[in-house]
Design an enzyme around this catalytic site. Structure first.
Site, PDB file in Angstrom:
ATOM      1  N   SER A 150      44.108  32.720  30.478  1.00  0.00           N
ATOM      2  CA  SER A 150      44.831  33.777  31.187  1.00  0.00           C
ATOM      3  C   SER A 150      46.245  33.351  31.532  1.00  0.00           C
ATOM      4  O   SER A 150      47.161  34.167  31.544  1.00  0.00           O
ATOM      5  CB  SER A 150      44.107  34.128  32.497  1.00  0.00           C
ATOM      6  OG  SER A 150      43.123  35.096  32.300  1.00  0.00           O
ATOM      7  N   ASP A 189      46.290  43.950  34.229  1.00  0.00           N
ATOM      8  CA  ASP A 189      45.508  42.896  34.859  1.00  0.00           C
ATOM      9  C   ASP A 189      44.811  43.466  36.094  1.00  0.00           C
ATOM     10  O   ASP A 189      44.416  44.634  36.106  1.00  0.00           O
ATOM     11  CB  ASP A 189      46.434  41.728  35.231  1.00  0.00           C
ATOM     12  CG  ASP A 189      45.752  40.383  35.065  1.00  0.00           C
ATOM     13  OD1 ASP A 189      44.864  40.089  35.890  1.00  0.00           O
ATOM     14  OD2 ASP A 189      46.100  39.639  34.143  1.00  0.00           O
ATOM     15  N   HIS A 192      44.449  37.438  40.542  1.00  0.00           N
ATOM     16  CA  HIS A 192      44.690  36.989  39.173  1.00  0.00           C
ATOM     17  C   HIS A 192      46.003  37.528  38.609  1.00  0.00           C
ATOM     18  O   HIS A 192      46.825  36.778  38.068  1.00  0.00           O
ATOM     19  CB  HIS A 192      43.503  37.445  38.318  1.00  0.00           C
ATOM     20  CG  HIS A 192      43.548  37.010  36.895  1.00  0.00           C
ATOM     21  ND1 HIS A 192      44.148  37.749  35.909  1.00  0.00           N
ATOM     22  CD2 HIS A 192      43.037  35.924  36.277  1.00  0.00           C
ATOM     23  CE1 HIS A 192      44.013  37.131  34.744  1.00  0.00           C
ATOM     24  NE2 HIS A 192      43.332  36.025  34.946  1.00  0.00           N
TER      25      HIS A 192
END
Length: 557
Positions: free
Chosen positions: A423, A129, A162
């Site tokens: 996600s 990620d 994120h």
């Protein structure tokens, strides 16, 4: 005592770049393809539905270094201390999946662990990620796995925010006075930073580098056509944003979920480095699950598989062959990644990778609080299962976050938006795969995948699968307790379970069966039946005689 619903130390995270929005690279595409339009003369839906057979000769090396020189153009995420917000006691996703009961079951089945085997072996989950910032709420220290953004990085810087939020859904511990917790809090996160929109290609002129592996055919120093973008959206489908052109072959131009997130320039991350990161994760000791909440969306028209996709396909097969469960987000709609809503569901408008490689990847769609498919979740024949992906609560991704710091919103300019996207549905499934691997360590990767799909809440489609939620929304308790056909010959017991007392057959409430001679019972029943018949005949005769006898005149007294 501080409750989870109070504003104390609960932060809205200011994400100046991507939160829930990633789209690593593309193959060389035409300018019309970059805009999401098929080349002239290409019939819609003509792309192959099924990827070609895996070519393991395309397997990339694990370089563990960036493909270009990137510099930090946007500062890392920070906590907005002036906008503390109350959070609910328990996120709806945890209630929906019944994680409290699931954890109670795991503790009983695995010697008090939730994400370790009964013998205490740690299950490691590689999160490919934007990096994972260490947070005190993680059940295990975050392990450095690699960095494809900065040459001196270790994967534990998350400027975008994120990756930390994704990892928190997998491995955060429940605090005493806070309801949020990860699916497998005893698991260990291995962070591999592969993407970042805060890092962009260095502006200063430099000698063009030779094209990386998988980009053969581009002349040295030439400028290939720009590519299109894809996943991951951190908000609802509207408003959509436009990607920023100017990328080179295989570079990332995310299809942003919010306007204004793409600040211009070229972010880090592409399909080539994603394939290399999968190889890195697969070669890391102890990794049993890989989560990729990053992917790429391209038009389905215009030909077959690209060299970059071939490399990623080979890397994913390599990981599964090494007994690793691979989980990926199904992708979000954007201006450059339109929804697959064509009349024939088997012929999608856009192809999303790595979910496209459905033989080896669990592709996860998102549902909302109603249980329906989230509007931003990309449909496709490759979708495997679905999980909650809206109104997300997870760990505060900013540096130096404290034990009670969480986030459920992101600030983009003047907009305050919820954190959501496929996600964040993906790590719920990765966490479930971790629990299955902990309870049933003798199951291989494909058997774990089958256990997840076979116990999902199947949709009403005739085949039990559709292009919206695949085999259905995951059911963690069923996945951990159901008897799966075909597993009867697999030794599911663990050393800890082998020490338990042998099961004892308990007596039922029914009396034991009489296995003695049948003749006495036959005689008794026959005699009883004969007596009943004789009684009925006697009653009939008496009644008939009385009815037919003539009346006798009354005699005087």
């Amino acid at each position: 005592m501080r409750s989870f619903g109070t504003p104390s130390r609960v932060a809205t995270v200011l994400l100046t770049a991507t939160v829930g929005i990633l789209a690593p690279g593309l193959s060389p595409l035409t300018a019309s393809a970059q805009q999401g339009t098929p080349p002239p003369g290409t019939p819609p839906g003509s792309a192959p539905l099924v990827p070609p057979p895996v070519d393991m000769s395309k397997l990339p090396a694990a370089t563990n270094k960036p493909d270009k020189n990137y510099v930090k153009k946007i500062q890392c995420v920070t906590r907005d201390l002036d906008n503390n917000i109350p959070l609910p006691d328990i996120p709806w996703a945890q209630k929906y999946l019944q994680l409290d009961k699931v954890h109670d079951h795991m503790r009983a089945a695995t010697n008090g662990h939730v994400g370790k085997t009964p013998t205490g072996e740690i299950i490691r989950v590689a999160v490919i990620d934007t990096g994972v910032t260490p947070h005190p709420a993680f059940g295990q220290p975050v392990q450095q796995g690699g960095d494809y953004v900065h040459p001196d990085g270790k994967g534990t810087e998350d400027c975008d925010g994120h990756g930390t939020e994704v990892a928190g859904i997998i491995g955060a511990r429940k605090q005493d006075d806070i309801g949020f917790m990860g699916v497998a809090p005893d698991a260990q996160i291995v962070s591999i930073r592969q993407s970042s929109q805060n890092y962009q290609v260095e502006d200063k002129p430099q000698t063009p580098a030779a094209p990386p592996s998988g980009e053969a055919g581009q002349p040295s120093g030439s400028q290939p056509p720009p590519s299109s973008g894809g996943e991951e959206s951190g908000t609802e489908e509207p408003p959509e944003s436009s990607g920023t052109a100017g990328s080179s072959a295989s570079d990332t131009v995310p299809g942003q979920g919010n306007q204004g997130r793409q600040q211009g320039g070229q972010g880090a991350g592409n399909l080539t480095t994603l394939a290399q990161a999968v190889r890195t994760a697969a070669d890391t000791d102890g990794v049993r699950v890989i989560n990729m909440s990053v992917d790429n969306c391209r038009p389905a028209s215009g030909g077959g598989i690209t060299p970059e996709e071939q490399a990623l396909q080979a890397a994913v097969r390599y990981a599964v062959n090494k007994d690793i469960v691979v989980v990926a987000a199904a992708g979000n709609t954007s201006e450059t990644c339109k929804q697959n809503n064509q009349p024939d569901p088997s012929k999608p408008i856009n192809v999303v990778s790595p979910p496209w490689f459905t033989d080896d990847v669990i592709s996860v769609a998102a549902i909302d609080e109603t249980g329906g498919v989230a509007s931003f979740s990309v449909n496709g024949p490759w979708v495997t299962v679905a999980a909650p992906g809206t109104q997300i609560i997870s760990l505060d991704p900013s540096k130096n976050a404290r034990i009670g710091d969480f986030a459920n919103q992101t600030v983009e300019g003047e907009q305050v938006l919820p954190i959501q996207g496929t996600s964040f549905a993906s790590p719920y499934v990765a966490g479930l795969a971790t629990l299955i691997r902990a309870k049933f360590p003798n199951l291989n990767a494909r058997q774990v995948m089958h256990r997840i799909t076979s116990t999902a809440q199947h949709p009403g489609a005739r085949s039990g699968r559709d292009q919206f939620v695949g085999y259905g929304v995951i059911n963690p308790m069923a996945a951990l307790t159901a008897v799966i056909p075909g597993e009867d010959k697999i030794a599911l017991s663990t050393p800890y379970q082998q020490k338990l007392p042998a099961p004892v057959a308990l007596p039922s409430d029914l009396p034991p069966a009489n296995d003695g001679p049948k003749a006495p019972m036959i005689v008794a029943l026959s005699g009883t039946a004969g007596g009943v018949v004789a009684l009925l005949i006697t009653m009939f005769v008496v009644h008939t005689v009385r009815r037919n006898r003539p009346d006798t005149p009354n005699k005087p007294a």
